[in-house]
Design a protein around this motif. Structure first.
Motif, PDB file in Angstrom:
ATOM      1  N   LEU A  42       0.842  -1.196   0.000  1.00 38.49           N
ATOM      2  CA  LEU A  42       0.000   0.000   0.000  1.00 38.49           C
ATOM      3  C   LEU A  42       0.874   1.242   0.000  1.00 38.49           C
ATOM      4  CD1 LEU A  42      -2.567  -0.898   2.833  1.00 38.49           C
ATOM      5  CD2 LEU A  42      -2.718  -1.422   0.397  1.00 38.49           C
ATOM      6  N   VAL A  43       0.525   2.212  -0.843  1.00 38.26           N
ATOM      7  CA  VAL A  43       1.198   3.509  -0.838  1.00 38.26           C
ATOM      8  C   VAL A  43       0.139   4.601  -0.933  1.00 38.26           C
ATOM      9  CG1 VAL A  43       3.385   2.703  -1.828  1.00 38.26           C
ATOM     10  CG2 VAL A  43       1.587   3.512  -3.347  1.00 38.26           C
ATOM     11  N   SER A  44       0.483   5.761  -0.394  1.00 38.67           N
ATOM     12  CA  SER A  44      -0.439   6.896  -0.452  1.00 38.67           C
ATOM     13  C   SER A  44      -0.100   7.770  -1.642  1.00 38.67           C
ATOM     14  CB  SER A  44      -0.305   7.725   0.826  1.00 38.67           C
ATOM     15  OG  SER A  44      -0.943   8.976   0.654  1.00 38.67           O
ATOM     16  N   LEU A  45      -1.143   8.153  -2.380  1.00 35.26           N
ATOM     17  CA  LEU A  45      -0.974   9.146  -3.425  1.00 35.26           C
ATOM     18  C   LEU A  45      -1.721  10.429  -3.058  1.00 35.26           C
ATOM     19  CD1 LEU A  45      -1.022   7.213  -6.818  1.00 35.26           C
ATOM     20  CD2 LEU A  45       0.892   8.141  -5.553  1.00 35.26           C
ATOM     21  N   GLY A  46      -1.791  10.708  -1.784  1.00 36.49           N
ATOM     22  CA  GLY A  46      -2.431  11.933  -1.308  1.00 36.49           C
ATOM     23  C   GLY A  46      -3.929  11.798  -1.181  1.00 36.49           C
ATOM     24  N   SER A  47      -4.614  11.773  -2.309  1.00 29.39           N
ATOM     25  CA  SER A  47      -6.074  11.690  -2.275  1.00 29.39           C
ATOM     26  C   SER A  47      -6.576  10.273  -2.059  1.00 29.39           C
ATOM     27  CB  SER A  47      -6.653  12.226  -3.582  1.00 29.39           C
ATOM     28  OG  SER A  47      -6.165  11.473  -4.682  1.00 29.39           O
ATOM     29  N   HIS A  48      -5.732   9.266  -2.332  1.00 33.01           N
ATOM     30  CA  HIS A  48      -6.163   7.879  -2.241  1.00 33.01           C
ATOM     31  C   HIS A  48      -4.964   6.967  -1.997  1.00 33.01           C
ATOM     32  CE1 HIS A  48      -5.005   8.436  -6.448  1.00 33.01           C
ATOM     33  NE2 HIS A  48      -4.859   7.136  -6.543  1.00 33.01           N
ATOM     34  N   ILE A  49      -5.263   5.699  -1.764  1.00 34.87           N
ATOM     35  CA  ILE A  49      -4.241   4.676  -1.550  1.00 34.87           C
ATOM     36  C   ILE A  49      -4.192   3.801  -2.784  1.00 34.87           C
ATOM     37  CG2 ILE A  49      -3.713   2.572  -0.229  1.00 34.87           C
ATOM     38  CD1 ILE A  49      -4.932   4.023   2.204  1.00 34.87           C
ATOM     39  N   VAL A  50      -2.993   3.415  -3.176  1.00 35.98           N
ATOM     40  CA  VAL A  50      -2.823   2.451  -4.252  1.00 35.98           C
ATOM     41  C   VAL A  50      -2.283   1.173  -3.625  1.00 35.98           C
ATOM     42  CG1 VAL A  50      -1.693   1.912  -6.430  1.00 35.98           C
ATOM     43  CG2 VAL A  50      -2.383   4.259  -5.947  1.00 35.98           C
ATOM     44  N   VAL A 117      -7.756  -0.890 -11.348  1.00 37.00           N
ATOM     45  CA  VAL A 117      -7.153  -0.137 -12.452  1.00 37.00           C
ATOM     46  C   VAL A 117      -6.002  -0.978 -13.011  1.00 37.00           C
ATOM     47  CG1 VAL A 117      -6.133   2.040 -13.204  1.00 37.00           C
ATOM     48  CG2 VAL A 117      -7.722   2.030 -11.264  1.00 37.00           C
ATOM     49  N   ARG A 118      -6.309  -1.829 -13.958  1.00 40.94           N
ATOM     50  CA  ARG A 118      -5.337  -2.698 -14.627  1.00 40.94           C
ATOM     51  C   ARG A 118      -4.542  -3.574 -13.648  1.00 40.94           C
ATOM     52  NH1 ARG A 118      -4.620   2.194 -17.002  1.00 40.94           N
ATOM     53  NH2 ARG A 118      -2.535   2.434 -16.170  1.00 40.94           N
ATOM     54  N   ASN A 119      -3.351  -3.125 -13.248  1.00 41.15           N
ATOM     55  CA  ASN A 119      -2.474  -3.961 -12.431  1.00 41.15           C
ATOM     56  C   ASN A 119      -2.416  -3.521 -10.970  1.00 41.15           C
ATOM     57  OD1 ASN A 119      -1.051  -1.588 -12.780  1.00 41.15           O
ATOM     58  ND2 ASN A 119       0.915  -2.585 -13.098  1.00 41.15           N
ATOM     59  N   LYS A 120      -3.373  -2.703 -10.560  1.00 39.96           N
ATOM     60  CA  LYS A 120      -3.379  -2.230  -9.171  1.00 39.96           C
ATOM     61  C   LYS A 120      -4.815  -1.970  -8.716  1.00 39.96           C
ATOM     62  CE  LYS A 120      -2.378   2.479 -10.692  1.00 39.96           C
ATOM     63  NZ  LYS A 120      -2.093   2.294 -12.103  1.00 39.96           N
ATOM     64  N   ILE A 121      -4.939  -1.778  -7.416  1.00 38.60           N
ATOM     65  CA  ILE A 121      -6.228  -1.492  -6.790  1.00 38.60           C
ATOM     66  C   ILE A 121      -6.110  -0.134  -6.113  1.00 38.60           C
ATOM     67  CG2 ILE A 121      -7.866  -2.237  -5.010  1.00 38.60           C
ATOM     68  CD1 ILE A 121      -6.610  -5.110  -5.391  1.00 38.60           C
ATOM     69  N   GLU A 122      -7.110   0.715  -6.299  1.00 38.52           N
ATOM     70  CA  GLU A 122      -7.121   2.014  -5.632  1.00 38.52           C
ATOM     71  C   GLU A 122      -8.220   2.037  -4.576  1.00 38.52           C
ATOM     72  OE1 GLU A 122      -5.447   4.680  -9.378  1.00 38.52           O
ATOM     73  OE2 GLU A 122      -7.494   5.039  -8.666  1.00 38.52           O
ATOM     74  N   ILE A 123      -7.918   2.668  -3.450  1.00 38.46           N
ATOM     75  CA  ILE A 123      -8.872   2.806  -2.352  1.00 38.46           C
ATOM     76  C   ILE A 123      -9.045   4.298  -2.082  1.00 38.46           C
ATOM     77  CG2 ILE A 123      -9.405   2.184   0.037  1.00 38.46           C
ATOM     78  CD1 ILE A 123      -7.316  -0.151  -0.353  1.00 38.46           C
ATOM     79  N   TRP A 124     -10.231   4.790  -2.365  1.00 37.61           N
ATOM     80  CA  TRP A 124     -10.536   6.223  -2.277  1.00 37.61           C
ATOM     81  C   TRP A 124     -11.531   6.498  -1.155  1.00 37.61           C
ATOM     82  CZ3 TRP A 124      -9.449  10.308  -5.850  1.00 37.61           C
ATOM     83  CH2 TRP A 124      -8.664   9.930  -6.957  1.00 37.61           C
ATOM     84  N   PRO A 125     -11.359   7.587  -0.415  1.00 35.71           N
ATOM     85  CA  PRO A 125     -12.455   8.037   0.447  1.00 35.71           C
ATOM     86  C   PRO A 125     -13.648   8.340  -0.461  1.00 35.71           C
ATOM     87  CG  PRO A 125     -10.431   9.243   0.931  1.00 35.71           C
ATOM     88  CD  PRO A 125     -10.191   8.464  -0.322  1.00 35.71           C
ATOM     89  N   LYS A 126     -14.839   7.926  -0.069  1.00 34.03           N
ATOM     90  CA  LYS A 126     -15.999   8.080  -0.939  1.00 34.03           C
ATOM     91  C   LYS A 126     -16.229   9.531  -1.341  1.00 34.03           C
ATOM     92  CE  LYS A 126     -20.870   6.969  -1.563  1.00 34.03           C
ATOM     93  NZ  LYS A 126     -21.126   8.198  -2.295  1.00 34.03           N
ATOM     94  N   ASP A 127     -16.062  10.452  -0.421  1.00 32.07           N
ATOM     95  CA  ASP A 127     -16.300  11.858  -0.766  1.00 32.07           C
ATOM     96  C   ASP A 127     -15.306  12.367  -1.816  1.00 32.07           C
ATOM     97  OD1 ASP A 127     -14.213  11.711   1.137  1.00 32.07           O
ATOM     98  OD2 ASP A 127     -14.695  13.668   1.988  1.00 32.07           O
ATOM     99  N   LYS A 128     -14.053  11.933  -1.739  1.00 33.32           N
ATOM    100  CA  LYS A 128     -13.062  12.358  -2.741  1.00 33.32           C
ATOM    101  C   LYS A 128     -13.334  11.709  -4.090  1.00 33.32           C
ATOM    102  CE  LYS A 128      -9.383  13.539   0.460  1.00 33.32           C
ATOM    103  NZ  LYS A 128      -8.020  13.248   0.929  1.00 33.32           N
ATOM    104  N   TRP A 129     -13.749  10.434  -4.075  1.00 37.67           N
ATOM    105  CA  TRP A 129     -14.100   9.760  -5.328  1.00 37.67           C
ATOM    106  C   TRP A 129     -15.258  10.497  -5.994  1.00 37.67           C
ATOM    107  CZ3 TRP A 129     -12.376   6.283  -8.749  1.00 37.67           C
ATOM    108  CH2 TRP A 129     -13.285   5.845  -9.718  1.00 37.67           C
ATOM    109  N   ASP A 130     -16.311  10.766  -5.207  1.00 35.98           N
ATOM    110  CA  ASP A 130     -17.488  11.448  -5.755  1.00 35.98           C
ATOM    111  C   ASP A 130     -17.116  12.807  -6.341  1.00 35.98           C
ATOM    112  OD1 ASP A 130     -19.030   9.290  -4.987  1.00 35.98           O
ATOM    113  OD2 ASP A 130     -19.917  10.308  -3.252  1.00 35.98           O
ATOM    114  N   ALA A 131     -16.290  13.558  -5.635  1.00 35.77           N
ATOM    115  CA  ALA A 131     -15.900  14.881  -6.113  1.00 35.77           C
ATOM    116  C   ALA A 131     -15.088  14.789  -7.404  1.00 35.77           C
ATOM    117  CB  ALA A 131     -15.093  15.614  -5.034  1.00 35.77           C
TER     118      ALA A 131
END
Length: 154
Positions: A42-50, A117-131
């Protein structure tokens, strides 16, 4: 040639009070069949986790070792990624534990969207995904980028 599949689709999940979240079964199936493992980085990309399968993360590391970046911004970004990287294993209930530091960095609390997303999984806070994604004009976006991707052919 047998095609083992890639991560695709999205689903809504809840993160429990200890930071555990279920990984969709279709993603766990790909991890087992394509990667023969149940571990993620798991790594953070700021708005979400990959969440990278270990094999995919190792390919990134190999590329960085083979051709170390010379751009100071890229070096800084890679250092940031490593500082947020966490090993995790899927438990018997199909869940992972998202460390508190990653939940805090991304604003993950209860509801999240898990996206393949192809070769990875992203985990987003729902509010950030929606926005970011729920109110886009997909037709306009496709028309704008279709010349760059003629293979889409829709």
């Amino acid at each position: 040639m047998k095609i083992l599949g890639s991560f695709k689709g999205k689903s809504l999940h809840t993160i429990n009070e200890t930071g555990r979240v279920s990984i969709p079964s279709k993603f766990r199936d790909i991890l087992k069949s394509k990667y023969n493992e149940e571990s993620l980085i798991l790594v953070s990309l700021g708005s979400h986790i990959v969440a990278y399968p270990v094999y995919e993360w190792a390919k990134l590391e190999e590329a960085w070792e083979k051709e170390p970046p010379s751009d100071p911004k890229v070096k800084k970004f890679i250092k940031y990624l490593y500082s947020t990287a966490e090993d995790c294993t899927i438990d018997r209930q199909g869940r992972i534990l998202i460390p508190n530091i990653l939940r805090e960095k991304t604003g993950l609390s209860s509801e999240c969207v898990i996206v393949g997303v192809r070769n990875k999984i992203e985990i987003w806070p729902k509010d950030k995904w929606d926005a970011e994604f729920e109110h886009i004009d997909v037709e306009d976006m496709f028309n704008t980028i279709s010349e760059q991707f003629p293979e889409i052919n829709l």
